[in-house]
Design an enzyme around this catalytic site. Structure first.
Site, PDB file in Angstrom:
ATOM      1  N   GLY A 270       0.799  -1.213   0.000  1.00  0.00           N
ATOM      2  CA  GLY A 270       0.000   0.000   0.000  1.00  0.00           C
ATOM      3  C   GLY A 270       0.832   1.263   0.000  1.00  0.00           C
ATOM      4  CG  ASP A 301      -7.975   0.248   4.248  1.00  0.00           C
ATOM      5  OD1 ASP A 301      -8.589  -0.805   4.487  1.00  0.00           O
ATOM      6  OD2 ASP A 301      -7.240   0.812   5.076  1.00  0.00           O
ATOM      7  NE  ARG A 346      -3.761   1.988   8.302  1.00  0.00           N
ATOM      8  CZ  ARG A 346      -3.177   1.100   9.088  1.00  0.00           C
ATOM      9  NH1 ARG A 346      -3.143   1.297  10.371  1.00  0.00           N
ATOM     10  NH2 ARG A 346      -2.645   0.009   8.573  1.00  0.00           N
ATOM     11  NE  ARG A 455      -5.568  -8.032   6.934  1.00  0.00           N
ATOM     12  CZ  ARG A 455      -4.677  -7.449   7.737  1.00  0.00           C
ATOM     13  NH1 ARG A 455      -4.556  -6.143   7.720  1.00  0.00           N
ATOM     14  NH2 ARG A 455      -3.935  -8.142   8.558  1.00  0.00           N
TER      15      ARG A 455
HETATM   16  N1  LIG Z   1       7.470   6.434   4.349  1.00  0.00           N
HETATM   17  C1  LIG Z   1       8.021   5.229   4.217  1.00  0.00           C
HETATM   18  N2  LIG Z   1       9.235   5.095   3.646  1.00  0.00           N
HETATM   19  C2  LIG Z   1       9.804   3.887   3.506  1.00  0.00           C
HETATM   20  N3  LIG Z   1       9.222   2.738   3.879  1.00  0.00           N
HETATM   21  C3  LIG Z   1       8.005   2.798   4.460  1.00  0.00           C
HETATM   22  C4  LIG Z   1       7.341   4.045   4.655  1.00  0.00           C
HETATM   23  N4  LIG Z   1       6.150   3.804   5.244  1.00  0.00           N
HETATM   24  C5  LIG Z   1       6.089   2.461   5.426  1.00  0.00           C
HETATM   25  N5  LIG Z   1       7.185   1.860   4.954  1.00  0.00           N
HETATM   26  C6  LIG Z   1       7.458   0.432   4.953  1.00  0.00           C
HETATM   27  O1  LIG Z   1       6.519  -0.203   4.078  1.00  0.00           O
HETATM   28  C7  LIG Z   1       6.058  -1.415   4.638  1.00  0.00           C
HETATM   29  C8  LIG Z   1       4.563  -1.479   4.664  1.00  0.00           C
HETATM   30  O2  LIG Z   1       4.010  -0.289   5.217  1.00  0.00           O
HETATM   31  P1  LIG Z   1       2.578  -0.297   5.929  1.00  0.00           P
HETATM   32  O3  LIG Z   1       2.197   1.099   6.180  1.00  0.00           O
HETATM   33  O4  LIG Z   1       2.596  -1.226   7.077  1.00  0.00           O
HETATM   34  O5  LIG Z   1       1.621  -0.985   4.871  1.00  0.00           O
HETATM   35  P2  LIG Z   1       1.065  -0.490   3.469  1.00  0.00           P
HETATM   36  O6  LIG Z   1       2.142  -0.549   2.489  1.00  0.00           O
HETATM   37  O7  LIG Z   1      -0.018  -1.453   3.195  1.00  0.00           O
HETATM   38  O8  LIG Z   1       0.564   0.915   3.689  1.00  0.00           O
HETATM   39  C9  LIG Z   1       6.691  -1.550   6.010  1.00  0.00           C
HETATM   40  O9  LIG Z   1       7.725  -2.495   5.936  1.00  0.00           O
HETATM   41  C10 LIG Z   1       7.202  -0.169   6.316  1.00  0.00           C
HETATM   42  O10 LIG Z   1       8.385  -0.197   7.080  1.00  0.00           O
HETATM   43  O1  LIG Z   2      -3.731  -5.610  12.051  1.00  0.00           O
HETATM   44  P1  LIG Z   2      -2.953  -5.042  10.926  1.00  0.00           P
HETATM   45  O2  LIG Z   2      -2.152  -6.013  10.196  1.00  0.00           O
HETATM   46  O3  LIG Z   2      -2.192  -3.834  11.322  1.00  0.00           O
HETATM   47  O4  LIG Z   2      -4.001  -4.585   9.855  1.00  0.00           O
HETATM   48  C1  LIG Z   2      -4.984  -3.626  10.062  1.00  0.00           C
HETATM   49  C2  LIG Z   2      -5.036  -2.673   8.899  1.00  0.00           C
HETATM   50  O5  LIG Z   2      -4.908  -3.329   7.669  1.00  0.00           O
HETATM   51  C3  LIG Z   2      -5.740  -2.737   6.690  1.00  0.00           C
HETATM   52  O6  LIG Z   2      -6.700  -3.648   6.281  1.00  0.00           O
HETATM   53  C4  LIG Z   2      -4.987  -2.328   5.461  1.00  0.00           C
HETATM   54  O7  LIG Z   2      -3.845  -1.697   5.803  1.00  0.00           O
HETATM   55  P2  LIG Z   2      -2.604  -1.700   4.820  1.00  0.00           P
HETATM   56  O8  LIG Z   2      -3.111  -1.219   3.489  1.00  0.00           O
HETATM   57  O9  LIG Z   2      -1.654  -0.770   5.462  1.00  0.00           O
HETATM   58  O10 LIG Z   2      -2.099  -3.097   4.726  1.00  0.00           O
HETATM   59  C5  LIG Z   2      -6.399  -1.551   7.408  1.00  0.00           C
HETATM   60  O11 LIG Z   2      -7.714  -1.403   7.023  1.00  0.00           O
HETATM   61  C6  LIG Z   2      -6.288  -1.940   8.841  1.00  0.00           C
HETATM   62  O12 LIG Z   2      -6.214  -0.821   9.656  1.00  0.00           O
HETATM   63 MG   LIG Z   3      -0.917   1.810   4.728  1.00  0.00          MG
END
Ligand SMILES: Nc1ncnc2c1ncn2[C@@H]1O[C@H](COP(=O)(O)OP(=O)(O)O)[C@@H](O)[C@H]1O
Ligand SMILES: O=P(O)(O)OC[C@H]1O[C@](O)(COP(=O)(O)O)[C@@H](O)[C@@H]1O
Ligand SMILES: [Mg+2]
Length: 529
Positions: A270, A301, A346, A455
């Site tokens: 994401g 999401d 979220r 999920r």
């Molecule tokens: N601003 C950022 N810069 C570099 N890596 C990031 C950043 N934000 C999140 N990550 C890394 O990307 C991965 C996934 O981020 P997360 O927010 O948990 O899920 P998503 O990609 O679904 O939004 C994690 O390993 C996190 O450390």
């Molecule tokens: O319990 P976890 O793994 O943090 O996941 C919860 C989150 O994952 C989601 O389904 C999706 O989040 P990401 O896109 O960051 O993976 C959110 O809606 C929710 O807040």
């Molecule tokens: Mg995210």
């Protein structure tokens, strides 16, 4: 200064206009500062395909439109390996569905391809980003650049296989990594990337286990991937490779790429993952590494900008029906029954909105984008009382990020830095029980939290197709020499986007959009403020 911020003066107020919640504040700071706040939201929330120009546009300049389009073209230009390796010479593509070459392991100096085959995408092919010509900023969901809503074409790059490629398949080591939370369809995308890489002739394909963490954790070893390994993985949910949040810094990841000899990296994730992918891409450029980093947006999401939808979202909406229907049956079968369902989301309420729309069984839909009161004469609880009196039962669908202003802040973040929310579903359940006890009205409250069940399911048919096309296009993008890009569905066509353009902020439900209005029409709910 004749910028857009000075250009739009009066915009009518909607009597029942939604109050904007905290999540919009980041949008209002944008350089395109319309005066009416909900219009700012409408213009920038990218419910579909709006975007924010990087530079202020002087609308008094007779050439503003041309300048705007030039700025747009520059912003959406796809980073290419030739930016740092200007002398990199392409070779004819090994992806030719007519010849299906090469067949066996050895790669001669050239690849036979069918000169007559017309299955390629020209680098100048474009997809139209916005398809509605709004005639007034007051039109529902209007995304206007100037007060006259002048029609300005905005084109993005069409995805697909190119005739010339910048990697010799025998020199490629491709890696796939899945990060963040789970999402239906991850296995479908992994599978399709592997299959397409093999069609190009790539032999070295690996999976990095458990997200970015797999790059640094010495206990975790690469997973060799082939068509045989991935053949049936789409039949189950989850990720063959595992996922994680947090993990190593960009420097360590790029060091690991170098050590492993990886020169194509496919990153499924994401907003956070894409921020990471873009940082990896930039670091590779800085170090003059010939690495192509390609993202495939994964978010249940549906909060990635500029795309019709992301994979897994449809499946989530479909799966949510089961929970909503159970809540409805429970509520309907009880005397004064109230069913409450919490869904994921979220900062964006897309799952809740679409599940509400599709079920037709929801009376109250609550999303993060809109503030609501629980108590008071216009609050949710008083509407529930009205529903019990008039209908005998009620169903509430709430997104996990909704109503966070009503809860105690946790100040806790997960390993990726995302704020851990308070449980709004449980809170509504408790407050509902308390309220009806206090007013002496019987209410039978049932709460369902199906979030992780939703999920973990496998992708439905429509997401299966979406994943297939996205996976294929990710590989085409890498072979075409692009890097720092992601792939998405845009007005039913597939397009490549520079990563920063799709993650500048989470895509949100636009309270002025027709879709949200349709949702309100369907539930019949009032404003809870
Ligand atoms: N601003 C950022 N810069 C570099 N890596 C990031 C950043 N934000 C999140 N990550 C890394 O990307 C991965 C996934 O981020 P997360 O927010 O948990 O899920 P998503 O990609 O679904 O939004 C994690 O390993 C996190 O450390
Ligand atoms: O319990 P976890 O793994 O943090 O996941 C919860 C989150 O994952 C989601 O389904 C999706 O989040 P990401 O896109 O960051 O993976 C959110 O809606 C929710 O807040
Ligand atoms: Mg995210």
């Amino acid at each position: 200064m004749g910028s857009i911020s000075h250009a739009i003066t009066t915009l009518p107020h909607c009597h029942h206009g939604p109050r904007l919640s905290h999540s919009n504040s980041l949008l209002i700071t944008s350089k395109v500062a319309y005066k009416h706040k909900s219009r700012v939201f409408a213009a920038l929330s990218s419910n579909n395909h709006s975007f924010t120009p990087t530079t202020d546009i002087d609308l008094n300049d007779p050439d503003w439109k041309t300048k705007f389009q030039k700025d747009f073209e520059a912003r959406f230009r796809l980073p290419h390996l030739t930016d740092i390796f200007p002398h990199a010479a392409p070779i004819p593509s090994t992806f030719c569905l007519k010849m299906r070459t090469p067949i066996d392991g050895d790669f001669p100096g050239h690849y036979s391809s069918d000169e007559e085959w017309h299955g390629y995408i020209n680098n100048n092919d474009r997809v139209l980003l916005k398809t509605i010509h709004y005639s007034s900023p007051t039109s529902a969901g209007a995304e206007c650049i100037d007060p006259d809503c002048t029609w300005v074409e905005q084109w993005v790059h069409r995805a697909g296989p190119r005739e010339k490629i910048y990697f010799r398949p025998e020199e490629v080591k491709a890696a796939i990594v899945t990060c963040g939370g789970l999402c239906p369809g991850l296995n479908d995308v992994i599978r399709q990337i592997v299959i397409t890489l093999e069609i190009y002739g790539v032999k070295k394909i690996v999976g990095i286990p458990f997200g970015y963490r797999g790059f640094s954790d010495k206990e975790l070893t690469e997973v060799p991937l082939s068509r045989k390994v991935v053949q049936n993985i789409h039949l189950s949910g989850g990720s063959l490779l595992g996922v994680s949040r947090g993990g190593p810094g960009v420097g360590d990841i790029v060091d690991s790429l170098e050590e492993r000899g990886i020169n194509m990296l496919f990153v499924l994730g994401g907003n956070g993952t894409h921020a990471g992918a873009n940082a990896i891409h930039n670091e590779c450029r800085k170090k003059q590494l010939k690495v192509s980093v390609i993202g495939v947006p994964k978010t249940i999401d549906n909060d990635i900008l500029l795309m019709d939808k992301t994979f897994g979202f449809d499946t989530a909406v479909e799966e949510a029906q089961r929970a909503i229907n159970s809540a409805y049956i429970e509520a309907h079968s009880a005397y004064h029954g109230i069913g409450i369902v919490k869904l994921m989301g979220r900062s964006s309420g897309f799952i809740a909105m679409q599940a509400t729309l599709s079920s037709g069984q929801v009376d109250i839909c609550l999303i993060p984008e809109l503030l609501f009161n629980l108590h008071g004469p216009h609050g949710v609880l008083s509407h529930l009382k009205y529903l019990l009196q008039t209908k005998g039962s009620a169903v509430v669908c709430v997104a996990e990020g909704a109503g966070q202003d009503l809860l105690q802040k946790t100040n806790i973040t997960d390993a990726s830095g995302n704020i851990v929310f308070g449980d709004i579903g449980v809170y509504i359940q408790q407050e509902t029980k308390k309220y009806f006890k206090e007013i002496g009205v019987h209410a039978d409250v049932k709460y369902i939290d199906p979030t992780y069940m939703i999920r973990a399911v496998r992708a439905n048919a429509s997401d299966g197709i979406l994943c297939t096309v996205l996976g294929q296009n990710a590989v085409h993008g890498a072979f075409a020499g692009y890097s720092g890009i992601t792939v998405g569905l845009c007005n039913t066509h597939y397009a490549y986007f520079p990563i920063p353009e799709v993650i500048s902020h989470p895509r949100l439900v636009d309270p002025n959009s027709r879709m949200w209005h349709r949702c309100l029409t369907s539930t019949g709910q009032p404003d809870f403020i």
